[in-house]
Design an enzyme around this catalytic site. Structure first.
Site, mmCIF file in Angstrom:
data_model
loop_
_atom_site.group_PDB
_atom_site.id
_atom_site.type_symbol
_atom_site.label_atom_id
_atom_site.label_comp_id
_atom_site.label_asym_id
_atom_site.label_seq_id
_atom_site.Cartn_x
_atom_site.Cartn_y
_atom_site.Cartn_z
ATOM 1 N N GLU A 299 1.318 -8.592 -4.307
ATOM 2 C CA GLU A 299 2.313 -8.187 -3.312
ATOM 3 C C GLU A 299 2.484 -9.289 -2.261
ATOM 4 O O GLU A 299 1.481 -9.831 -1.781
ATOM 5 C CB GLU A 299 1.900 -6.889 -2.621
ATOM 6 C CG GLU A 299 3.013 -6.335 -1.735
ATOM 7 C CD GLU A 299 2.624 -5.038 -1.036
ATOM 8 O OE1 GLU A 299 3.491 -4.179 -0.861
ATOM 9 O OE2 GLU A 299 1.451 -4.906 -0.651
ATOM 10 N N GLY A 433 -6.311 -7.048 4.188
ATOM 11 C CA GLY A 433 -7.359 -6.059 4.407
ATOM 12 C C GLY A 433 -7.645 -5.301 3.133
ATOM 13 O O GLY A 433 -8.789 -5.028 2.787
ATOM 14 N N GLU A 469 -4.866 3.079 1.793
ATOM 15 C CA GLU A 469 -4.600 2.637 0.425
ATOM 16 C C GLU A 469 -4.468 3.816 -0.538
ATOM 17 O O GLU A 469 -3.679 3.756 -1.485
ATOM 18 C CB GLU A 469 -5.705 1.680 -0.041
ATOM 19 C CG GLU A 469 -5.892 0.450 0.839
ATOM 20 C CD GLU A 469 -4.602 -0.308 1.099
ATOM 21 O OE1 GLU A 469 -4.417 -0.794 2.223
ATOM 22 O OE2 GLU A 469 -3.787 -0.410 0.173
ATOM 23 N N GLU A 491 4.831 1.360 3.810
ATOM 24 C CA GLU A 491 3.796 1.082 4.807
ATOM 25 C C GLU A 491 3.811 2.047 5.996
ATOM 26 O O GLU A 491 2.762 2.390 6.532
ATOM 27 C CB GLU A 491 3.922 -0.368 5.291
ATOM 28 C CG GLU A 491 3.771 -1.407 4.201
ATOM 29 C CD GLU A 491 2.415 -1.358 3.502
ATOM 30 O OE1 GLU A 491 1.506 -0.653 3.985
ATOM 31 O OE2 GLU A 491 2.268 -2.028 2.455
#
Length: 1029
Positions: A299, A433, A469, A491
């Site tokens: 991504e 992250g 996630e 997001e």
């Protein structure tokens, strides 16, 4: 939902040419000059974009020419291209880009030449007049048989690497082909750091076409074959256009709608040395031996670096993956392993099940490593957490958290997680992250691994990332935005659900305070002119533009708007609408309007959610609501909250604002909350004359700031001084945040800010105290960088007077409450950083006990940062910290030590840690943005780090892509505390010189705007601060 493939280009953004500022200028060839150069294209197969606007912009200031040459070249390009595009029958044999040498001497024309010239002029004028008075005639190749309506313009195509025409001229792919399935075979070599691969793509033809265009980057295609239906497979030529990372296969005859085709591509490549694509990584095991591995990060647009593919979110397909490995490694991919085959070479080939779902290429993942795992079965899904063998004991908390949250999401969304396994993998060298790859979520070690003795604050971080996630498995994976301009649908939702799920399942982690801080952070960025709408309607096309969408507006503002909408809708309706959205579009791609339509469908009165929410998602910024009162009449007025006055053209923007409010008769319980929708510029709200005050934006669930006027602020301040509990802690934090924002805007004086803060001598709650200290710390750092020593001394006295007693009363032992830990760490970090003796003595004593016990006497997790940072200010303790950094195995502790090392004020140590972070090795390069940010906060380092970034910019963007979040962070941290004209000009000059290496980034505009605002604040407040403090 509209099928994104229902036309050649569907509704995809088209003006690609205007957005090539970061790309190499394509070699343009006019197809009309040589009709045999490329098979003729049907009109419905091309999308033409006028080039003149791009040429005008790009022709100026781009080449190192003197002024005269530059004007000549840009004019020639503009005129030549305009002519070429509009008249394919009148091309000269010379290129419009060729500059003709002017004659050196001028001679007088002869009489004969003059006569001939006049005759030609008369003839041309006569023809022009004849053409002018011939109505309805357009001269074409076929003659004057067409109505004079519109002339289709000939498109221009770039040259591919071999000099042939590349058959596509946009950054976005054509929608004439849809991939159905990928069969991927990869053989990585972890010794030579290379890999080979074969990609077999089964596809269907949606529109007649003579080309197949897809993505490939840094791959060497060694062979390509193509098969139509049951016909024989034939070898085909692959054309490549590197600036746009595209490859293409062209055909003499049309591929027909409905045909099924197979494209097979063999290729070779190097494993990436950056953090995207299929990249190599390494770590040292407990014996000190170096271990290597290969992992992926695709991504947003890096799957094309691992295998040729249609690398856009809307091109969903299924995937079957095979990976060849050495016996000492394991492999992981999105699906469970189906079988392992021993090859004649002794290598092993692992084959994974074909994906049970269609997914976008950016969600594909595979890993070759020597990892171990722990597992648990949850709701028919095998959940596993992988790590390097030495850190297996640190994986238990992540497994517990993931198991609980998977059950929560399955139940809440009424749609079970669709895969049979879910892996969470800690990778030693990982930039982001975490990454939500379907079935194979990858993490930084610091975002997944935590020891049993770690503090609740450390566990809070792990829970946050895991919750985010896992939410993506529904929002992003199951339902995916159609294009990156709607990234917030991924997001923003994942950010919202991470807090919502944890507040439900892990209330002890106290996430409501964290979510409040997130909303304040989003407003800070969105108050700048350089911000962008949540749902971007303008172009998001180039890789840099796509990367810049990953920012706090997309994440935090997106989540904040969802919270505001949820609290506005009737109870339960938000959840029903979200379930409807997931059910309607599972396996598909969406745009923002699909979400609003789903929510509207479940409302009892079918009220349009879109009417309200479009005002929040299609324009950047947020409103300022001003309150004025006369008796029982309360007038509410909205306007954009604009920190920069030069954006006056947008002052007509209006929002549909769900204004919530409480009053002195009922102010803290949720039942006290009332709501009023402000749709117009001004509206009147009627209240009882007995009401003394109003507090708007209850619990700060709305994304707006409130100004109460001098009288309104005075009344609220008096109310807090009389009874601090008359408002909730979140409402008190909201008032503090709002008044600092209004001060920055120039609507209130800093004297009024200090008047409000007077009540904080009685404050004990985390949210308002954290906000007050954060705001004061920002002011202190600005003054520190301006070397306002007298003012800094007075400000210290002010802080001691308001918060010193609370700082001194903090306990340095173990603390169970997460909220108390948050408050204690904020109070003590400020106290020690400002040199409060009681704090520095306690911190030093704890550090010495830790080192003297060979690190067996544990420091409470929430105090480690302040203890390590205090110790780092002494040379000998800094050296001992460096040794501890190299030896510790606890990732959360290691990161705190690194941050402490970077907080030193010793110039030599600062230079060393910056250089070491850039080189990698002792300090991983992935930590460089953290190092830079920490050094920037200190007085000794803020100029050193700015020079370091300037001198090493090219090396930095080799490691972190232009526009990526690390680059955004580096720019912001190194420039956000400048407040002088000299620094403004220096920053502007540096970034302007970068051109395609970063000059056009939105984060650059943000940094320049921030410096100007800092200047303005200083000019406005320095004189009065000297008087008031």
């Amino acid at each position: 939902m509209e099928d994104p493939f229902d036309s050649e280009r569907a509704s995809l953004p088209r003006n690609m040419i205007e957005n090539t500022m970061f790309e190499e200028e394509p070699d343009v060839v006019d197809l009309a000059k040589d009709s045999t150069a490329f098979p003729a294209l049907e009109p419905d197969e091309v999308v033409y974009e006028p080039r003149s606007s791009r040429l005008l912009v790009r022709g100026l200031g781009e080449n190192d020419l003197d002024d005269e040459e530059e004007d000549y070249e840009s004019s020639a390009r503009l005129l030549g291209m305009s002519f070429m595009n509009r008249s394919s029958t009148h091309n000269s044999s010379s290129s419009p880009y060729n500059r003709q040498a002017p004659p050196r001497l001028c001679s007088c024309p002869s009489a004969r030449m003059l006569v001939v010239g006049v005759f030609i002029l008369v003839l041309v004028a006569s023809m022009a007049m004849a053409l002018y008075f011939l109505p309805g005639c357009t001269f074409t190749k076929a003659g004057c048989g067409k109505a004079n309506s519109s002339i289709p313009m000939e498109p221009s195509y770039p040259n591919s690497t071999n000099g042939e025409l590349f058959p596509w001229n946009e950054l976005r792919l054509p929608a004439s082909v849809r991939p159905v399935n990928y069969d991927l075979s990869l053989t990585p070599n972890l010794t030579s750091m290379t890999f080979t691969g074969r990609t077999v793509i089964n596809m269907t033809i949606l529109h007649d076409t003579k080309r197949i265009v897809l993505h490939s980057s840094e791959l060497i295609i060694t062979k390509a074959t193509f098969q139509v239906g049951e016909d024989k497979s034939v070898e085909v030529k692959v054309l490549e256009y590197k600036p746009w990372q595209q490859i293409a296969v062209s055909f003499l005859e049309d591929l027909k709608v409905g045909q099924v085709c197979v494209l097979t591509l063999d290729y070779a490549a190097n494993l990436s040395h950056t953090y995207d694509g299929f990249y190599n990584s390494s770590y040292n095991d407990k014996t000190g031996a170096k271990r290597v591995l290969a992992a992926t990060q695709f991504e947003p647009q890096a799957a094309r670096k691992a295998f040729p593919c249609f690398d856009e979110p809307a091109f969903k397909a299924t995937f079957l993956v095979r990976i060849t490995r050495e016996p000492g490694y394991i492999t992981l991919s999105n699906m469970p392993q189906a079988k392992t085959t021993t090859l004649p070479s002794g290598l092993l080939e692992d084959e994974f099940e074909q994906t049970a779902v269609n997914m976008s290429t950016y969600l594909v993942a595979f890993i070759v490593a020597n990892f171990t795992s722990i597992t648990r079965n949850v709701s028919n899904t095998l959940v596993s957490v992988y790590s390097v063998p030495e850190k297996k004991e640190h994986t238990h908390y992540a497994l517990d958290t993931a198991s609980t949250l998977l059950h929560f999401y399955n139940t809440f969304f009424h749609i079970d997680y669709p895969l049979r396994k879910l892996d969470l993998v800690a990778i030693p060298d990982f930039l982001a992250g975490a990454m939500e790859n379907w079935g194979l979520i990858t993490f930084r070690e610091t975002s997944l691994l935590v020891g049993n003795q770690s503090s609740p604050l450390d566990k809070q971080l792990i829970a946050n990332v895991v919750a985010h996630e896992l939410a993506h498995q529904w929002f992003g994976n199951l339902v995916t935005m159609r294009w990156w301009n709607d990234l917030w649908l991924n997001e923003g939702f994942a950010t919202y659900w991470q807090y919502t799920s944890l507040m439900t399942e892990f209330p002890q982690l106290d996430l409501d305070n964290v979510f409040l801080g997130v909303r304040f952070k989003a407003m800070a960025k969105d108050s700048l002119n350089s911000s962008h709408p949540v749902s971007v309607s303008s172009q998001v096309t180039t890789p840099e533009q796509v990367s810049e969408m990953f920012d706090s507006v997309t994440y935090e503002k997106g989540a904040s708007l969802l919270l505001m909408l949820k609290t506005t809708l009737p109870d339960g309706q938000f959840r029903k609408g979200i379930i409807k959205y997931l059910d309607n579009y599972r396996g598909s791609n969406t745009v923002t309007e699909d979400l609003w339509n789903s929510l509207t469908q479940v409302l009892p009165q079918q009220e349009s959610v879109s009417d309200m929410m479009r005002t929040w998602t299609l324009q950047n910024g947020f409103p300022l609501v001003t309150v004025s009162r006369k008796g029982g009449h309360v007038t509410l007025t909205q306007e954009p909250f604009l920190l920069s006055a030069d954006n006056a053209t947008h002052t007509s923007n209006l929002w549909h604002i769900p204004v919530t409010y409480v009053n002195d008769n009922c102010s803290s319980a949720p039942s006290c909350r009332q709501i009023f929708t402000l749709r117009n510029k001004t509206a009147t709200l009627n209240v009882s004359d007995s009401v003394k005050w109003l507090k708007l934006n209850y619990m700060n669930t709305g994304f707006y700031i409130v100004h109460y006027g001098d009288e309104g602020w005075a009344t609220l301040i008096d109310a807090l001084k009389t009874d601090i509990n008359t408002l909730t802690p979140h409402d008190r934090a909201s008032l503090i945040h709002n008044i600092f924002a209004l001060s920055r805007l120039g609507r209130v004086s800093f004297r009024q800010v200090l008047n409000l803060l007077d009540y904080t001598t009685n404050e004990t709650e985390t949210a308002p105290l954290t906000e007050a200290l954060s705001q004061l710390s920002s002011v202190y750092r600005l003054l520190d960088k301006r070397q306002e020593q007298r003012l800094l001394a007075r400000m210290k006295v002010y802080i001691w007077g308001h918060f010193g007693q609370l700082m001194d009363s903090q306990d340095w032992g173990e603390e169970e409450s997460v909220s108390r830990q948050e408050l204690r760490s904020v109070l003590l970090e400020m106290a020690c950083s400002l040199g409060r003796q009681n704090c520095t003595d306690q911190a030093t004593a704890l550090y010495d006990q830790w080192t003297n016990s060979n690190q067996t006497k544990q420091i409470p997790g929430d105090l480690q940062q302040v203890v390590f940072s205090t110790a780092a200010q002494a040379d000998l303790r800094w050296l001992s910290l460096m040794e501890a950094y190299s030896s510790t195995t606890y990732d959360s502790e290691k990161r705190k030590i690194l941050q402490a090392l970077a907080s030193t004020q010793d110039p030599r140590s600062i230079v060393w840690i910056l250089s070491t972070g850039l080189e990698g090795g002792i300090i991983q390069t992935q930590e460089l943005p953290l190092v830079i940010s920490t050094v920037s906060d200190g007085f000794a380092g803020h100029l050193l780090v700015w020079d370091f970034v300037k001198e090493n910019w090219d090396r930095i963007i080799e490691k972190f892509p232009v526009g990526s979040y690390p680059i955004q962070s580096i720019i912001k941290s190194t420039t956000s505390q400048f407040s002088t004209q000299t620094h403004l000009e220096e920053v502007q000059g540096f970034f302007s010189s970068l051109k395609e290496r970063g000059s056009q980034m939105r984060s650059v505009q943000e940094s320049l705007e921030t410096i100007r605002l800092n200047q303005l604040w200083m000019d406005r407040n320095l004189p009065t601060l000297r008087i008031w403090l």
